[in-house]
Design an enzyme around this catalytic site. Structure first.
Site, PDB file in Angstrom:
ATOM      1  N   ILE A   2      51.906  62.983  89.013  1.00  0.00           N
ATOM      2  CA  ILE A   2      50.425  63.260  89.851  1.00  0.00           C
ATOM      3  C   ILE A   2      50.279  61.951  90.484  1.00  0.00           C
ATOM      4  CG2 ILE A   2      48.298  63.789  89.576  1.00  0.00           C
ATOM      5  CD1 ILE A   2      50.380  66.449  89.296  1.00  0.00           C
ATOM      6  N   GLU A   3      50.505  61.817  91.573  1.00  0.00           N
ATOM      7  CA  GLU A   3      50.508  60.270  92.298  1.00  0.00           C
ATOM      8  C   GLU A   3      49.044  61.503  93.235  1.00  0.00           C
ATOM      9  OE1 GLU A   3      52.485  57.975  95.823  1.00  0.00           O
ATOM     10  OE2 GLU A   3      53.270  59.736  94.941  1.00  0.00           O
ATOM     11  N   VAL A   4      47.886  60.148  92.716  1.00  0.00           N
ATOM     12  CA  VAL A   4      47.376  60.214  93.555  1.00  0.00           C
ATOM     13  C   VAL A   4      47.078  59.037  94.205  1.00  0.00           C
ATOM     14  CG1 VAL A   4      44.496  59.902  93.365  1.00  0.00           C
ATOM     15  CG2 VAL A   4      45.833  61.290  91.940  1.00  0.00           C
TER      16      VAL A   4
END
Length: 121
Positions: A116-118
């Site tokens: 997950i890349e925020v």
């Protein structure tokens, strides 16, 4: 031809665990649809969850997802929230390239090791 993403599907080991994680960590809304299937919704998009082998035409494996999600929070707010939720940041903040230009990103794993890349613009 394509105007936007409507939904994506992640193959997970435990749907309820994934729904709880995305709700708690990413503040997404739980959704139930079509015969009790589960998803999480944010804005005009959603993430559907399926178990391995549930959808015969999908050969994805558990943990094979890699998502980039854009936040309206500041990077400091994101990092503070992840820390409060006891989420280990595995990379970042780092400068990356998003669909609309440069972004700053932090990376972590969901319970199934989907990346997950925020990010923020």
């Amino acid at each position: 031809m394509i105007s936007h993403i409507d939904h994506i599907v992640l193959t997970v080991a435990d749907i309820e665990r994934s729904v709880r994680f995305y709700n708690r960590v990413l503040k997404m809304e739980e959704v139930t649809f079509a015969n009790g299937r589960k998803a999480v919704k944010f804005g005009n998009q959603k993430i559907n969850f399926q178990l391995l082998g549930q959808e015969p035409r999908n050969f994805a494996r558990v943990g094979s997802g890699d998502l980039c999600l854009i936040s309206h929070w500041s990077l400091d707010e994101i990092l503070q929230h992840l820390s409060a939720e006891k989420i280990t940041v595995i990379e970042g903040p780092v400068q990356k390239s998003g669909a609309n230009g440069p972004i700053q990103s932090v990376y972590f794993l969901d319970p199934d090791s989907n990346l997950i890349e925020v990010s923020i613009y």
